[in-house]
Enzyme design. Structure first.
Site, PDB file in Angstrom:
ATOM      1  N   ASN A  10     -28.412  29.960 -33.977  1.00  0.00           N
ATOM      2  CA  ASN A  10     -28.699  29.292 -35.256  1.00  0.00           C
ATOM      3  C   ASN A  10     -29.187  27.884 -34.940  1.00  0.00           C
ATOM      4  O   ASN A  10     -28.419  27.033 -34.506  1.00  0.00           O
ATOM      5  CB  ASN A  10     -27.399  29.226 -36.083  1.00  0.00           C
ATOM      6  CG  ASN A  10     -27.547  28.336 -37.306  1.00  0.00           C
ATOM      7  OD1 ASN A  10     -28.657  28.080 -37.771  1.00  0.00           O
ATOM      8  ND2 ASN A  10     -26.419  27.864 -37.831  1.00  0.00           N
ATOM      9  N   TRP A  11     -30.471  27.671 -35.160  1.00  0.00           N
ATOM     10  CA  TRP A  11     -31.057  26.369 -34.781  1.00  0.00           C
ATOM     11  C   TRP A  11     -30.777  25.268 -35.796  1.00  0.00           C
ATOM     12  O   TRP A  11     -31.096  24.112 -35.546  1.00  0.00           O
ATOM     13  CB  TRP A  11     -32.574  26.504 -34.636  1.00  0.00           C
ATOM     14  CG  TRP A  11     -33.025  27.326 -33.477  1.00  0.00           C
ATOM     15  CD1 TRP A  11     -32.245  28.093 -32.637  1.00  0.00           C
ATOM     16  CD2 TRP A  11     -34.375  27.470 -33.016  1.00  0.00           C
ATOM     17  NE1 TRP A  11     -33.031  28.708 -31.707  1.00  0.00           N
ATOM     18  CE2 TRP A  11     -34.341  28.336 -31.906  1.00  0.00           C
ATOM     19  CE3 TRP A  11     -35.591  26.960 -33.439  1.00  0.00           C
ATOM     20  CZ2 TRP A  11     -35.487  28.702 -31.207  1.00  0.00           C
ATOM     21  CZ3 TRP A  11     -36.741  27.322 -32.742  1.00  0.00           C
ATOM     22  CH2 TRP A  11     -36.691  28.182 -31.634  1.00  0.00           C
ATOM     23  N   LYS A  12     -30.265  25.658 -36.948  1.00  0.00           N
ATOM     24  CA  LYS A  12     -30.032  24.666 -38.019  1.00  0.00           C
ATOM     25  C   LYS A  12     -31.338  23.913 -38.311  1.00  0.00           C
ATOM     26  O   LYS A  12     -32.419  24.483 -38.190  1.00  0.00           O
ATOM     27  CB  LYS A  12     -28.895  23.720 -37.648  1.00  0.00           C
ATOM     28  CG  LYS A  12     -27.681  24.459 -37.091  1.00  0.00           C
ATOM     29  CD  LYS A  12     -26.469  23.596 -36.980  1.00  0.00           C
ATOM     30  CE  LYS A  12     -25.385  24.331 -36.229  1.00  0.00           C
ATOM     31  NZ  LYS A  12     -24.052  23.921 -36.574  1.00  0.00           N
ATOM     32  N   HIS A  50     -23.258  30.376 -44.240  1.00  0.00           N
ATOM     33  CA  HIS A  50     -22.813  29.485 -43.160  1.00  0.00           C
ATOM     34  C   HIS A  50     -21.970  28.366 -43.767  1.00  0.00           C
ATOM     35  O   HIS A  50     -22.226  27.912 -44.888  1.00  0.00           O
ATOM     36  CB  HIS A  50     -24.040  28.905 -42.445  1.00  0.00           C
ATOM     37  CG  HIS A  50     -23.690  28.189 -41.177  1.00  0.00           C
ATOM     38  ND1 HIS A  50     -23.213  26.894 -41.175  1.00  0.00           N
ATOM     39  CD2 HIS A  50     -23.706  28.586 -39.883  1.00  0.00           C
ATOM     40  CE1 HIS A  50     -22.970  26.533 -39.919  1.00  0.00           C
ATOM     41  NE2 HIS A  50     -23.263  27.542 -39.121  1.00  0.00           N
ATOM     42  N   GLU A  83     -21.913  25.312 -43.326  1.00  0.00           N
ATOM     43  CA  GLU A  83     -22.666  24.115 -43.739  1.00  0.00           C
ATOM     44  C   GLU A  83     -23.309  24.333 -45.109  1.00  0.00           C
ATOM     45  O   GLU A  83     -23.417  23.403 -45.896  1.00  0.00           O
ATOM     46  CB  GLU A  83     -23.707  23.751 -42.660  1.00  0.00           C
ATOM     47  CG  GLU A  83     -23.035  23.155 -41.436  1.00  0.00           C
ATOM     48  CD  GLU A  83     -23.779  23.366 -40.122  1.00  0.00           C
ATOM     49  OE1 GLU A  83     -24.964  23.735 -40.137  1.00  0.00           O
ATOM     50  OE2 GLU A  83     -23.149  23.178 -39.057  1.00  0.00           O
ATOM     51  N   GLU A 135     -16.448  32.147 -37.972  1.00  0.00           N
ATOM     52  CA  GLU A 135     -16.728  30.797 -37.494  1.00  0.00           C
ATOM     53  C   GLU A 135     -15.684  29.834 -38.069  1.00  0.00           C
ATOM     54  O   GLU A 135     -15.852  29.343 -39.199  1.00  0.00           O
ATOM     55  CB  GLU A 135     -18.114  30.346 -37.950  1.00  0.00           C
ATOM     56  CG  GLU A 135     -19.226  31.215 -37.430  1.00  0.00           C
ATOM     57  CD  GLU A 135     -20.526  30.439 -37.283  1.00  0.00           C
ATOM     58  OE1 GLU A 135     -21.048  30.397 -36.157  1.00  0.00           O
ATOM     59  OE2 GLU A 135     -20.982  29.829 -38.265  1.00  0.00           O
ATOM     60  N   GLY A 144     -19.546  22.843 -33.897  1.00  0.00           N
ATOM     61  CA  GLY A 144     -20.141  21.572 -33.482  1.00  0.00           C
ATOM     62  C   GLY A 144     -19.124  20.532 -33.030  1.00  0.00           C
ATOM     63  O   GLY A 144     -19.447  19.359 -32.890  1.00  0.00           O
ATOM     64  N   SER A 146     -18.723  26.376 -31.092  1.00  0.00           N
ATOM     65  CA  SER A 146     -18.761  25.750 -29.772  1.00  0.00           C
ATOM     66  C   SER A 146     -18.790  26.763 -28.621  1.00  0.00           C
ATOM     67  O   SER A 146     -18.147  26.579 -27.593  1.00  0.00           O
ATOM     68  CB  SER A 146     -17.599  24.770 -29.614  1.00  0.00           C
ATOM     69  OG  SER A 146     -17.695  23.741 -30.600  1.00  0.00           O
ATOM     70  N   GLY A 180     -24.674  27.710 -32.165  1.00  0.00           N
ATOM     71  CA  GLY A 180     -25.435  26.633 -32.774  1.00  0.00           C
ATOM     72  C   GLY A 180     -26.028  25.728 -31.704  1.00  0.00           C
ATOM     73  O   GLY A 180     -27.067  26.026 -31.105  1.00  0.00           O
TER      74      GLY A 180
END
Ligand code: PEP
Length: 252
Positions: free
Chosen positions: A12-14, A98, A100, A170, A176, A216, A237
């Site tokens: 997931n490149w965000k 997700h 976020e 997650e 992160g 992570s 990520g």
């Protein structure tokens, strides 16, 4: 039954990388994973890079995913993107719910459910993200939070082992942060998720569904996680942003 559970390593490149950077990355990753045979791979670049990256991934085993989807096919929904648009840009997968999105963009289990239905009905493979916050874990609410996210998220979805669904566990406190859940914590939750799927959708689906761990994941912890019986892959990520590092994870 394990045939359905080919390991999946998803990146997931965000909100990172321009189109040109994404193309450069895809070319590099393609070379680095040319030898991979028994693992499915997916990258989820930003929307703006999907079409260009899809050209490079053609005829490789690297799948393409989007980071979100809207439930209507088209209309006056400024800023949204639909299943037919994602499919025409070359996507096979879509990440939904997700943390976020839930935290910063007000997504709820109800909107997650609508997105999941739109994706599944269009033939995209949804990756449903679930997970508890640190406060919820400390308050021993992990399982009740997951119950709700799974039950409400999957409400009314027609699911069987031929309609693939991926769930990514997650824990929000591990995303992160450099803190990875311990193998015992991960296995306990993954087994629980599978049990809940069996309860709601039957054993066939529970044994077919892939449950990924995210939070992570790095080259030095991936093999320990992948050795756990109920871990079928990873959603990565930060460590997916460099092709070399992501390739090391894929070669767990
Ligand atoms: C993610 O964004 O889904 C994620 C797991 O991030 P990271 O690997 O950076 O913790």
């Amino acid at each position: 039954m394990t045939d359905y559970r080919t390991p999946l390593i998803a990146g997931n490149w965000k909100m990172f990388k321009t189109g040109a950077e994404a193309v450069q990355y895809a070319k590099a990753l393609k070379k680095q994973v040319a030898d991979v045979e028994n693992t499915d791979i997916m990258i989820a670049p930003p929307f703006t890079a999907l079409s260009a990256v899809s050209e490079i991934l053609r005829d490789t085993r690297i799948g393409l995913g989007a980071q979100n989807i809207f439930w209507e096919k088209e209309g006056a929904f400024t800023g949204e993107i639909s299943a037919p648009m994602l499919i025409s840009a070359g996507c096979q997968y879509v990440i939904i719910g997700h943390s976020e999105r839930r935290q910063y963009f007000g997504e709820t289990d109800e909107t997650v459910n609508r997105r999941l239905k739109a994706a599944a009905n269009a033939g995209l493979i949804p990756i449903l993200c679930v997970g508890e916050t640190e406060t919820q874990r400390e308050a021993k609410k992990t399982f009740s939070v997951l119950d709700k996210q799974i039950k409400d998220g999957l409400n009314g979805l027609i699911l069987d082992e031929h309609h693939p669904l991926v769930i990514a566990y997650e824990p929000v406190w591990a995303i992160g942060t450099g803190k990875t859940a311990s193998p015992d914590q991960v296995q306990e939750v993954h087994a629980y998720i599978r049990k809940q799927i069996a309860k709601n959708f039957g054993n066939m689906l529970a044994n077919a569904i892939r449950v990924l761990y995210g939070g992570s994941v790095k080259p030095d912890n991936v093999s320990g996680l992948m050795a756990l019986p109920d871990v079928d892959g990873a959603l990565v990520g930060g460590a997916s942003l460099q092709p070399e590092t992501f390739s090391q994870i894929i070669h767990f």
